[in-house]
Design a protein around this motif. Sequence first.
Motif, PDB file in Angstrom:
ATOM      1  N   VAL A 186       1.041  -0.849  -0.091  1.00 49.46           N
ATOM      2  CA  VAL A 186       0.078  -0.014  -0.226  1.00 49.46           C
ATOM      3  C   VAL A 186       0.369   1.064   0.257  1.00 49.46           C
ATOM      4  O   VAL A 186       1.991   1.558   0.577  1.00 49.46           O
ATOM      5  N   THR A 187       0.176   2.654   0.012  1.00 50.29           N
ATOM      6  CA  THR A 187       1.349   3.637  -0.779  1.00 50.29           C
ATOM      7  C   THR A 187       2.286   4.125   0.985  1.00 50.29           C
ATOM      8  O   THR A 187       3.278   4.228   0.460  1.00 50.29           O
ATOM      9  N   GLY A 188       1.903   3.902   1.290  1.00 49.76           N
ATOM     10  CA  GLY A 188       2.287   4.831   3.165  1.00 49.76           C
ATOM     11  C   GLY A 188       3.898   3.777   3.137  1.00 49.76           C
ATOM     12  O   GLY A 188       4.597   4.401   2.700  1.00 49.76           O
ATOM     13  N   PRO A 189       3.504   2.484   3.197  1.00 48.88           N
ATOM     14  CA  PRO A 189       4.960   1.800   3.057  1.00 48.88           C
ATOM     15  C   PRO A 189       5.731   1.444   2.583  1.00 48.88           C
ATOM     16  O   PRO A 189       7.155   1.900   2.397  1.00 48.88           O
ATOM     17  N   SER A 215       3.377  10.087   4.998  1.00 47.24           N
ATOM     18  CA  SER A 215       5.097   9.603   4.436  1.00 47.24           C
ATOM     19  C   SER A 215       4.527  10.324   3.328  1.00 47.24           C
ATOM     20  O   SER A 215       5.246  10.488   2.774  1.00 47.24           O
ATOM     21  N   VAL A 216       3.117   9.798   2.394  1.00 50.04           N
ATOM     22  CA  VAL A 216       2.844  10.818   1.049  1.00 50.04           C
ATOM     23  C   VAL A 216       3.004  12.266   1.167  1.00 50.04           C
ATOM     24  O   VAL A 216       3.165  12.759   1.042  1.00 50.04           O
ATOM     25  N   ALA A 217       2.211  12.521   2.350  1.00 55.79           N
ATOM     26  CA  ALA A 217       1.796  14.208   2.176  1.00 55.79           C
ATOM     27  C   ALA A 217       3.553  14.916   2.664  1.00 55.79           C
ATOM     28  O   ALA A 217       4.011  15.519   1.782  1.00 55.79           O
ATOM     29  N   SER A 218       4.307  14.005   3.631  1.00 53.78           N
ATOM     30  CA  SER A 218       5.427  14.203   3.906  1.00 53.78           C
ATOM     31  C   SER A 218       6.553  14.292   2.548  1.00 53.78           C
ATOM     32  O   SER A 218       7.321  15.560   2.465  1.00 53.78           O
TER      33      SER A 218
END
Length: 318
Positions: free
Chosen positions: A107-110, A256-259
């Motif tokens: 999934v996107t975050g990890p 994590s995506v936002a960062s």
Amino acid sequence: MSLDLLRRGMKISHLRLLAELAKHTRLTDAASALGMSQPAASRLISEVERVAEADIYVRSGRGIELTDIGHKLAERCVRILQEFADAGRDIEQHKSGQSGHVSIGSVTGPAIEYVLPAIRHVRLSYPDISISVEVGPSLDLAPMLEDGRLDFSLSRVPVDEDPDLFEERPLLREPACLVARTDHPLTRLAAPVPAEALLGFDWVLPPVGAPIRTTTEQALRDKGLGLPTKVLTTSSFLFTVTTVQRTNAIAAVAQSVASSFAENADGSPGTITALESDLTLSVETYSFLTRKGQVLTPVARIVAREVLRAITGETIIA
């Protein structure tokens, strides 16, 4: 006393046919995929029914349908044949040393926070290992893992999937937040932005049932608020980001995506910013998933070890 299928005559040809019948509703299509005639396939499936002492399929208007027993047997045949394929990869990789290919799902975050730095480390230490990464929702990753297209994934078992098909090692909850373009009207409000103000704008969310959407909707309900009235639904991460960059829409994404989009490589502000709001978002725990009974190939173990070390800081896989 269990039925000993091998002693009763179950063969690899039977397994291959059953595995194809898990994908096809016509016996002719399954036979064609295996390069055999329909009469030969009919003979094999009759042999399977004799060995299993049970009906494996029934005829329907569209061709054939596997019975419940047939479905369960076919699922196991798919996994058994995948293990044979993995064994072949094992042999080749042992012959050639620490080289080979590993397919990861996430999934996107990890994927952004942990898989990417782990891959960088693997490429430096093991230059002969090639890696492919499939980033998507757990709903898409689960069948890819089940049929062997992925060696392992960082995801969740979807609610409509049988959890007994997977080995699951729970890892971390996935923090999430709301994002908007850097010059969005909401960025001019004092933080934290009240949830009521968020509902005055369009939202971009993944399909109903996706963990981050469920989390967002529940957070709004916990505030006693209704759901957004204007929602653009998409499973595409790229389309989500592009929409946020070019419109006044806001979206819920992994922290994590936002960062990663909040700052450019040169340290200058990015095109997207996290909105500090009074909605606390945290998506359910994701796991390290493999197929039930699967033995990772040597190179898959190397990559999995580095990924898990990036997440936990520990060597979980020897």
